[in-house]
Structure formats: structure tokens, C-alpha cells
Design a protein around this motif. Structure first.
Motif, PDB file in Angstrom:
ATOM      1  N   TYR A  41       2.347  13.515  -2.558  1.00 11.72           N
ATOM      2  CA  TYR A  41       3.084  12.368  -2.040  1.00 11.72           C
ATOM      3  C   TYR A  41       3.435  11.340  -3.126  1.00 11.72           C
ATOM      4  CZ  TYR A  41      -1.645  10.368  -2.120  1.00 11.72           C
ATOM      5  OH  TYR A  41      -2.899   9.954  -2.516  1.00 11.72           O
ATOM      6  N   MET A 186      -1.334  10.059   6.470  1.00  9.72           N
ATOM      7  CA  MET A 186       0.023  10.574   6.654  1.00  9.72           C
ATOM      8  C   MET A 186      -0.001  11.768   7.590  1.00  9.72           C
ATOM      9  SD  MET A 186       0.606  12.381   2.962  1.00  9.72           S
ATOM     10  CE  MET A 186      -0.570  13.567   2.335  1.00  9.72           C
ATOM     11  N   TYR A 222      -2.985   2.721   4.022  1.00  8.57           N
ATOM     12  CA  TYR A 222      -1.527   2.643   3.959  1.00  8.57           C
ATOM     13  C   TYR A 222      -0.946   3.991   4.289  1.00  8.57           C
ATOM     14  CZ  TYR A 222      -1.785   4.843  -0.720  1.00  8.57           C
ATOM     15  OH  TYR A 222      -1.998   5.704  -1.767  1.00  8.57           O
ATOM     16  N   THR A 223       0.383   4.066   4.306  1.00 10.96           N
ATOM     17  CA  THR A 223       1.053   5.332   4.536  1.00 10.96           C
ATOM     18  C   THR A 223       2.234   5.456   3.590  1.00 10.96           C
ATOM     19  OG1 THR A 223       1.851   6.837   6.260  1.00 10.96           O
ATOM     20  CG2 THR A 223       2.625   4.533   6.358  1.00 10.96           C
ATOM     21  N   ILE A 224       2.936   6.551   3.678  1.00  6.44           N
ATOM     22  CA  ILE A 224       4.067   6.813   2.785  1.00  6.44           C
ATOM     23  C   ILE A 224       5.102   5.694   2.907  1.00  6.44           C
ATOM     24  CG2 ILE A 224       6.002   8.380   2.389  1.00  6.44           C
ATOM     25  CD1 ILE A 224       4.093  10.612   3.479  1.00  6.44           C
ATOM     26  N   ASP A 225       5.604   5.234   1.759  1.00  9.80           N
ATOM     27  CA  ASP A 225       6.583   4.155   1.756  1.00  9.80           C
ATOM     28  C   ASP A 225       7.896   4.569   1.102  1.00  9.80           C
ATOM     29  OD1 ASP A 225       7.425   1.439   2.196  1.00  9.80           O
ATOM     30  OD2 ASP A 225       7.108   1.057   0.060  1.00  9.80           O
ATOM     31  N   THR A 234       5.457  12.886   6.545  1.00 12.57           N
ATOM     32  CA  THR A 234       5.935  11.781   7.372  1.00 12.57           C
ATOM     33  C   THR A 234       4.875  10.685   7.442  1.00 12.57           C
ATOM     34  OG1 THR A 234       5.114  12.834   9.391  1.00 12.57           O
ATOM     35  CG2 THR A 234       7.401  13.281   8.779  1.00 12.57           C
ATOM     36  N   LYS A 235       5.325   9.513   7.847  1.00 10.70           N
ATOM     37  CA  LYS A 235       4.438   8.371   7.954  1.00 10.70           C
ATOM     38  C   LYS A 235       3.428   8.539   9.089  1.00 10.70           C
ATOM     39  CE  LYS A 235       7.516   4.540   6.492  1.00 10.70           C
ATOM     40  NZ  LYS A 235       6.563   3.674   5.774  1.00 10.70           N
ATOM     41  N   SER A 237       1.801   6.482  12.046  1.00 13.25           N
ATOM     42  CA  SER A 237       2.401   5.402  12.828  1.00 13.25           C
ATOM     43  C   SER A 237       1.600   4.113  12.677  1.00 13.25           C
ATOM     44  CB  SER A 237       2.452   5.791  14.306  1.00 13.25           C
ATOM     45  OG  SER A 237       1.141   5.804  14.852  1.00 13.25           O
ATOM     46  N   TYR A 259       2.205  -0.629   6.427  1.00 15.46           N
ATOM     47  CA  TYR A 259       3.007   0.352   7.137  1.00 15.46           C
ATOM     48  C   TYR A 259       4.233   0.797   6.356  1.00 15.46           C
ATOM     49  CZ  TYR A 259       0.257  -2.224  10.538  1.00 15.46           C
ATOM     50  OH  TYR A 259      -0.778  -2.865  11.173  1.00 15.46           O
TER      51      TYR A 259
END
Length: 259
Positions: A41, A186, A222-225, A234-235, A237, A259
Motif C-alpha cells: 500500500y 484496509m 488510519y486507512t489508505i489515503d 480499498t479503504k 470505512s 479517514y
């Protein structure tokens, strides 16, 4: 595929989701990536696609460039909230990392004493005494722990050398609370169809148990930005991140979700 290769040794300032106005310090070459992980990622892309031809910046070059930029920011703004060691790979592999930390503390105190010094690290070098001691001297010792499942780490973080999550956890405990754990959550699949979802109890429950044992000062999830080198990711939620954040907080550890 879009990737980000940062200037070296200084870049920004940029606005960080987690840290505010951040002046970046990149101890890796400006034309490629050098990292002990090869995360699927990573916004900088895969290691083999960005092999550098330029050398690491020297300690002298880092100090000179940092002072010039801080002097300019003192005169013209903006004031940094944080000086962040990040960029094109793992900052702690620089042979003069500890000395550069000392130089940065001196310059921070001279120009922006209220700014915090942060290091974003994948924790692969914290077994080294010089790295451990240097990280004890920074304000935000931010160490990655995406999961405690070895197979997930092998598939997703993809360490480039010998890596033991058990040893890493023990070395994290040796900071006696002076660390911030950073974890990405993720969903989606790898390019060969392997599920990457680490938001469920299978991963969260054992991860949270270890986080409580490490007892960090806080946790950042955190997640993918940005676009990732592996398609199909994918993120997580906001609801999933909020649920995990609230479980960390319920365990008595401050936690933020981005987010």
C-alpha cells in the motif's frame, strides 16, 4: 500508477492528517526508495520500481538544508507544528540517524522550540541501541504495527530481511511507553486475490491485546489515503475505524482515527 517520491533532505511543509503542519526530513535519496519493508500500500511504490542512483544525504547536508528552511519559515511562515522524519523509505537505516536527531533537536530549539520532532518508522531497526536511544530523545516516536499475524505481515508489509514480529513487540516494550503505535486498516485484495481485510476480530482482538501489553502513550489508526501500487485495495470505512478506535480508548489508551 501514481507514486510519490519526495525531495531530499527537506520537503514541505505539508499538512498531515495526523500531525498538522509538518516539515518533512527525508534521509533517503531524492530519486528513489530505500526501505526494509515493501508494503503493497506504500504511496512511494514498490522498492524494485524506484531503485535510487543518488546517495543518502550526508549529516552535514541535512543540517544545512534544515537550518536554511527553518530560517526561512521563521521569517516568512508558516510555523511548523512538527518536524517529521519520513520520505522515501525507512529513516532509521541512515548510518548517522542518531547524530542527525541530535542536530535536529538543536535546530528545533533554536528556531521553533514549540515544534515537536516526529519519526515515522516501521520499527525494523529498534533493536539497535543507537536507534533506540535516538528515538527516546524525540517527541513522537511513531512505530508501525499493522498486525501481529506473521503471515499477514509477510503478504502485506513484506519485510525485505529477517523480521520477527515477536522480537519487534519486545523491543517496543523496551521504550517503556515512549512510543506511538501506528496501524493501517484496509480492505480489498492483493493482485493475486488474497484478502487484505484486517478490520475484523480475527486481527483486531490479538492486536489490541498486544497494544495493551506495549502500553504506548497513544495509538494512531488510519486507512489508505492515496493511490496504492497494488490495485484492489480499498479503504476501511469510518465506522470500522471508529469501532476500533473506541475499543482502544476503552482499554485506557488514547487513540485517533484518520479517514
Amino acid at each position: 500508477m501514481s507514486t510519490v517520491i519526495y525531495p531530499s533532505p527537506i520537503f514541505g511543509p505539508v499538512h498531515s492528517r495526523r500531525l498538522g503542519v509538518s516539515l518533512g526530513i527525508n534521509l533517503l535519496p531524492s530519486d528513489g526508495k530505500v526501505c526494509t519493508f515493501d508494503c503493497i500500500y506504500c504511496e512511494c511504490g514498490f522498492n524494485h520500481n524506484h531503485i535510487p542512483t543518488r546517495p543518502l544525504p550526508s549529516r552535514k547536508e541535512v543540517a544545512k538544508s534544515l537550518e536554511e528552511r527553518l530560517r526561512d519559515m521563521k521569517q516568512n511562515g508558516p510555523a511548523p507544528d512538527v518536524l517529521t522524519f519520513a520520505g522515501n523509505g525507512e529513516p532509521t537505516i541512515h548510518p548517522h540517524f542518531a547524530e542527525i536527531i541530535d542536530d535536529t533537536i538543536c535546530l528545533r530549539d533554536r528556531y521553533f522550540p514549540k515544534a515537536r520532532i516526529s519519526v515515522l518508522s516501521n520499527a525494523t531497526q529498534i533493536h539497535r541501541n543507537d536507534v533506540h536511544d535516538a528515538l527516546m530523545r524525540v517527541d513522537n516516536n511513531i512505530l508501525k504495527l499493522d498486525t501481529i499475524a506473521p503471515e499477514y505481515i509477510k503478504r502485506i508489509d513484506r519485510p525485505t530481511g529477517n523480521y520477527s514480529v515477536e522480537n519487534t513487540i519486545e523491543r517496543m516494550k523496551a521504550f517503556n511507553g515512549h512510543l506511538i503505535i501506528q496501524t493501517i486498516f484496509m480492505k480489498g485484495t492483493t493482485e493475486d486475490g488474497i484478502d487484505t481485510d484486517n478490520t475484523g476480530n480475527e486481527y483486531v482482538i490479538p492486536w489490541l491485546k498486544v497494544v495493551k501489553e506495549i502500553a504506548p502513550e497513544s495509538v494512531m489508526i488510519y486507512t489508505i489515503d492515496r493511490e496504492t501500487p497494488t490495485h484492489g485495495l480499498t479503504k476501511a470505512s469510518p465506522e470500522e475505524l471508529d469501532n476500533i478506535r473506541d475499543r482502544v480508548i476503552a482499554a485506557g489508551i488514547p487513540c485517533t482515527a484518520s479517514y
